[in-house]
Design a protein around this motif. Structure first.
Motif, PDB file in Angstrom:
ATOM      1  N   LYS A  55       6.591  42.334  63.302  1.00 27.10           N
ATOM      2  CA  LYS A  55       7.690  41.583  62.694  1.00 27.10           C
ATOM      3  C   LYS A  55       8.128  42.245  61.383  1.00 27.10           C
ATOM      4  CE  LYS A  55       8.750  37.096  60.695  1.00 27.10           C
ATOM      5  NZ  LYS A  55       8.235  35.800  60.313  1.00 27.10           N
ATOM      6  N   LYS A  56       7.176  42.636  60.559  1.00 23.95           N
ATOM      7  CA  LYS A  56       7.499  43.295  59.288  1.00 23.95           C
ATOM      8  C   LYS A  56       8.216  44.626  59.525  1.00 23.95           C
ATOM      9  CE  LYS A  56       5.729  40.383  56.354  1.00 23.95           C
ATOM     10  NZ  LYS A  56       6.547  39.668  55.392  1.00 23.95           N
ATOM     11  N   LEU A  57       7.734  45.401  60.489  1.00 22.09           N
ATOM     12  CA  LEU A  57       8.362  46.679  60.795  1.00 22.09           C
ATOM     13  C   LEU A  57       9.763  46.501  61.366  1.00 22.09           C
ATOM     14  CD1 LEU A  57       5.297  48.560  62.274  1.00 22.09           C
ATOM     15  CD2 LEU A  57       6.533  49.171  60.184  1.00 22.09           C
ATOM     16  N   ALA A  58       9.944  45.492  62.200  1.00 17.85           N
ATOM     17  CA  ALA A  58      11.275  45.227  62.772  1.00 17.85           C
ATOM     18  C   ALA A  58      12.253  44.829  61.677  1.00 17.85           C
ATOM     19  CB  ALA A  58      11.181  44.136  63.838  1.00 17.85           C
ATOM     20  N   LEU A  59      11.801  44.039  60.711  1.00 19.71           N
ATOM     21  CA  LEU A  59      12.668  43.651  59.599  1.00 19.71           C
ATOM     22  C   LEU A  59      13.052  44.877  58.781  1.00 19.71           C
ATOM     23  CD1 LEU A  59      14.017  41.287  58.133  1.00 19.71           C
ATOM     24  CD2 LEU A  59      11.938  41.087  56.751  1.00 19.71           C
ATOM     25  N   ASP A  60      12.082  45.748  58.512  1.00 16.81           N
ATOM     26  CA  ASP A  60      12.389  46.995  57.803  1.00 16.81           C
ATOM     27  C   ASP A  60      13.383  47.843  58.586  1.00 16.81           C
ATOM     28  OD1 ASP A  60      10.730  46.348  55.707  1.00 16.81           O
ATOM     29  OD2 ASP A  60       9.103  47.688  56.313  1.00 16.81           O
ATOM     30  N   ALA A  61      13.198  47.911  59.887  1.00 16.66           N
ATOM     31  CA  ALA A  61      14.100  48.697  60.729  1.00 16.66           C
ATOM     32  C   ALA A  61      15.520  48.159  60.659  1.00 16.66           C
ATOM     33  CB  ALA A  61      13.602  48.705  62.174  1.00 16.66           C
ATOM     34  N   ALA A  62      15.645  46.857  60.569  1.00 12.01           N
ATOM     35  CA  ALA A  62      16.968  46.239  60.538  1.00 12.01           C
ATOM     36  C   ALA A  62      17.640  46.330  59.175  1.00 12.01           C
ATOM     37  CB  ALA A  62      16.857  44.774  60.954  1.00 12.01           C
ATOM     38  N   LEU A  63      16.860  46.298  58.099  1.00 12.70           N
ATOM     39  CA  LEU A  63      17.449  46.160  56.775  1.00 12.70           C
ATOM     40  C   LEU A  63      17.479  47.433  55.928  1.00 12.70           C
ATOM     41  CD1 LEU A  63      16.019  42.678  55.751  1.00 12.70           C
ATOM     42  CD2 LEU A  63      18.255  43.206  56.728  1.00 12.70           C
TER      43      LEU A  63
ATOM     44  N   LYS B  56      17.928  51.430  54.884  1.00 18.23           N
ATOM     45  CA  LYS B  56      18.864  52.499  55.225  1.00 18.23           C
ATOM     46  C   LYS B  56      18.275  53.440  56.271  1.00 18.23           C
ATOM     47  CE  LYS B  56      21.431  56.316  53.249  1.00 18.23           C
ATOM     48  NZ  LYS B  56      21.630  57.178  52.095  1.00 18.23           N
ATOM     49  N   ASP B  57      17.040  53.863  56.088  1.00 18.54           N
ATOM     50  CA  ASP B  57      16.367  54.743  57.044  1.00 18.54           C
ATOM     51  C   ASP B  57      15.316  53.988  57.845  1.00 18.54           C
ATOM     52  OD1 ASP B  57      17.809  56.989  56.180  1.00 18.54           O
ATOM     53  OD2 ASP B  57      16.430  57.300  54.506  1.00 18.54           O
ATOM     54  N   GLY B  58      15.578  52.739  58.120  1.00 16.75           N
ATOM     55  CA  GLY B  58      14.587  51.885  58.754  1.00 16.75           C
ATOM     56  C   GLY B  58      14.346  52.130  60.223  1.00 16.75           C
ATOM     57  N   GLU B  59      15.197  52.918  60.858  1.00 18.59           N
ATOM     58  CA  GLU B  59      15.014  53.127  62.298  1.00 18.59           C
ATOM     59  C   GLU B  59      13.670  53.774  62.625  1.00 18.59           C
ATOM     60  OE1 GLU B  59      17.191  56.664  60.644  1.00 18.59           O
ATOM     61  OE2 GLU B  59      17.659  54.553  60.646  1.00 18.59           O
ATOM     62  N   ARG B  60      13.053  54.433  61.658  1.00 18.82           N
ATOM     63  CA  ARG B  60      11.744  55.049  61.911  1.00 18.82           C
ATOM     64  C   ARG B  60      10.672  53.998  62.184  1.00 18.82           C
ATOM     65  NH1 ARG B  60      12.492  55.063  56.459  1.00 18.82           N
ATOM     66  NH2 ARG B  60      10.774  54.366  55.158  1.00 18.82           N
ATOM     67  N   HIS B  61      10.928  52.748  61.770  1.00 19.08           N
ATOM     68  CA  HIS B  61       9.975  51.659  61.998  1.00 19.08           C
ATOM     69  C   HIS B  61      10.143  50.999  63.367  1.00 19.08           C
ATOM     70  CE1 HIS B  61       8.766  51.935  57.856  1.00 19.08           C
ATOM     71  NE2 HIS B  61       9.978  51.643  57.428  1.00 19.08           N
ATOM     72  N   ALA B  62      11.269  51.235  63.991  1.00 26.35           N
ATOM     73  CA  ALA B  62      11.579  50.525  65.231  1.00 26.35           C
ATOM     74  C   ALA B  62      10.585  50.830  66.352  1.00 26.35           C
ATOM     75  CB  ALA B  62      13.002  50.842  65.678  1.00 26.35           C
ATOM     76  N   TRP B  63      10.221  52.107  66.513  1.00 28.57           N
ATOM     77  CA  TRP B  63       9.293  52.449  67.597  1.00 28.57           C
ATOM     78  C   TRP B  63       7.902  51.889  67.346  1.00 28.57           C
ATOM     79  CZ3 TRP B  63      10.550  53.357  72.249  1.00 28.57           C
ATOM     80  CH2 TRP B  63      11.761  53.974  72.546  1.00 28.57           C
ATOM     81  N   ALA B  64       7.463  51.913  66.104  1.00 27.85           N
ATOM     82  CA  ALA B  64       6.155  51.324  65.792  1.00 27.85           C
ATOM     83  C   ALA B  64       6.147  49.843  66.138  1.00 27.85           C
ATOM     84  CB  ALA B  64       5.821  51.534  64.318  1.00 27.85           C
ATOM     85  N   SER B  65       7.213  49.146  65.783  1.00 31.08           N
ATOM     86  CA  SER B  65       7.330  47.723  66.111  1.00 31.08           C
ATOM     87  C   SER B  65       7.321  47.515  67.621  1.00 31.08           C
ATOM     88  CB  SER B  65       8.614  47.157  65.505  1.00 31.08           C
ATOM     89  OG  SER B  65       8.775  45.815  65.851  1.00 31.08           O
ATOM     90  N   HIS B  66       8.035  48.357  68.325  1.00 33.27           N
ATOM     91  CA  HIS B  66       8.097  48.271  69.785  1.00 33.27           C
ATOM     92  C   HIS B  66       6.702  48.396  70.414  1.00 33.27           C
ATOM     93  CE1 HIS B  66       9.369  49.062  73.908  1.00 33.27           C
ATOM     94  NE2 HIS B  66       8.603  50.141  73.869  1.00 33.27           N
ATOM     95  N   TYR B  67       5.934  49.385  69.971  1.00 33.81           N
ATOM     96  CA  TYR B  67       4.605  49.600  70.545  1.00 33.81           C
ATOM     97  C   TYR B  67       3.629  48.485  70.175  1.00 33.81           C
ATOM     98  CZ  TYR B  67       6.103  54.176  72.098  1.00 33.81           C
ATOM     99  OH  TYR B  67       6.758  55.202  72.725  1.00 33.81           O
ATOM    100  N   LEU B  68       3.725  47.959  68.963  1.00 31.74           N
ATOM    101  CA  LEU B  68       2.869  46.834  68.587  1.00 31.74           C
ATOM    102  C   LEU B  68       3.188  45.605  69.430  1.00 31.74           C
ATOM    103  CD1 LEU B  68       2.889  47.256  64.709  1.00 31.74           C
ATOM    104  CD2 LEU B  68       0.915  47.518  66.218  1.00 31.74           C
ATOM    105  N   CYS B  69       4.471  45.369  69.688  1.00 33.36           N
ATOM    106  CA  CYS B  69       4.857  44.242  70.552  1.00 33.36           C
ATOM    107  C   CYS B  69       4.345  44.443  71.968  1.00 33.36           C
ATOM    108  CB  CYS B  69       6.376  44.071  70.551  1.00 33.36           C
ATOM    109  SG  CYS B  69       7.043  43.419  69.017  1.00 33.36           S
ATOM    110  N   ASP B  70       4.399  45.666  72.459  1.00 31.94           N
ATOM    111  CA  ASP B  70       3.892  45.990  73.796  1.00 31.94           C
ATOM    112  C   ASP B  70       2.404  45.680  73.909  1.00 31.94           C
ATOM    113  OD1 ASP B  70       4.346  46.912  76.413  1.00 31.94           O
ATOM    114  OD2 ASP B  70       3.829  48.979  75.893  1.00 31.94           O
ATOM    115  N   MET B  71       1.638  46.038  72.871  1.00 29.39           N
ATOM    116  CA  MET B  71       0.203  45.755  72.866  1.00 29.39           C
ATOM    117  C   MET B  71      -0.059  44.244  72.833  1.00 29.39           C
ATOM    118  SD  MET B  71      -1.584  48.609  70.441  1.00 29.39           S
ATOM    119  CE  MET B  71      -0.324  48.837  69.215  1.00 29.39           C
ATOM    120  N   GLY B  72       0.655  43.540  71.964  1.00 34.10           N
ATOM    121  CA  GLY B  72       0.485  42.094  71.863  1.00 34.10           C
ATOM    122  C   GLY B  72       0.817  41.386  73.157  1.00 34.10           C
ATOM    123  N   LYS B  73       1.915  41.792  73.786  1.00 31.76           N
ATOM    124  CA  LYS B  73       2.316  41.182  75.050  1.00 31.76           C
ATOM    125  C   LYS B  73       1.274  41.412  76.132  1.00 31.76           C
ATOM    126  CE  LYS B  73       6.033  41.076  78.491  1.00 31.76           C
ATOM    127  NZ  LYS B  73       5.092  40.765  79.548  1.00 31.76           N
TER     128      LYS B  73
END
Length: 87
Positions: free
Chosen positions: A49-57, A59-76
């Motif tokens: 959740k924290k990484l996704a918020l950083d990715a959204a807000l 300027k260079d936050g897109e680097r956090h998007a993949w980390a958030s994606h993989y953490l969500c995959d593990m949790g699911k």
């Protein structure tokens, strides 16, 4: 009265598909008690959740998007594995 057996992970759910055949790289381990598994999922999703918020807000936050994606995959994967037995 019979005592209900504790709910543990079954260890049947996989995640992290890769390669030409999308073969899973990781799996949930069997025998982890429900409470510990859910505590771990909570920590994973908190970080995601924290990484996704950083990715959204940021300027260079897109680097956090993949980390958030993989953490969500593990949790699911953990939740899906526990739910196979619990419900």
């Amino acid at each position: 009265m019979t005592t209900p057996s504790p709910i543990n992970t079954l260890g049947v759910v996989t995640f992290g598909p890769c390669g030409e055949n999308d073969q899973p790289l990781f799996c949930v381990n069997p025998g982890i008690p429900l409470r510990q598994a859910l505590e771990h999922v909570s920590a994973l999703l908190f970080c995601a959740k924290k990484l996704a918020l950083d990715a959204a807000l940021e300027k260079d936050g897109e680097r956090h998007a993949w980390a958030s994606h993989y953490l969500c995959d593990m949790g699911k994967a953990v939740i899906d594995d526990v739910c196979l037995q619990a419900f």
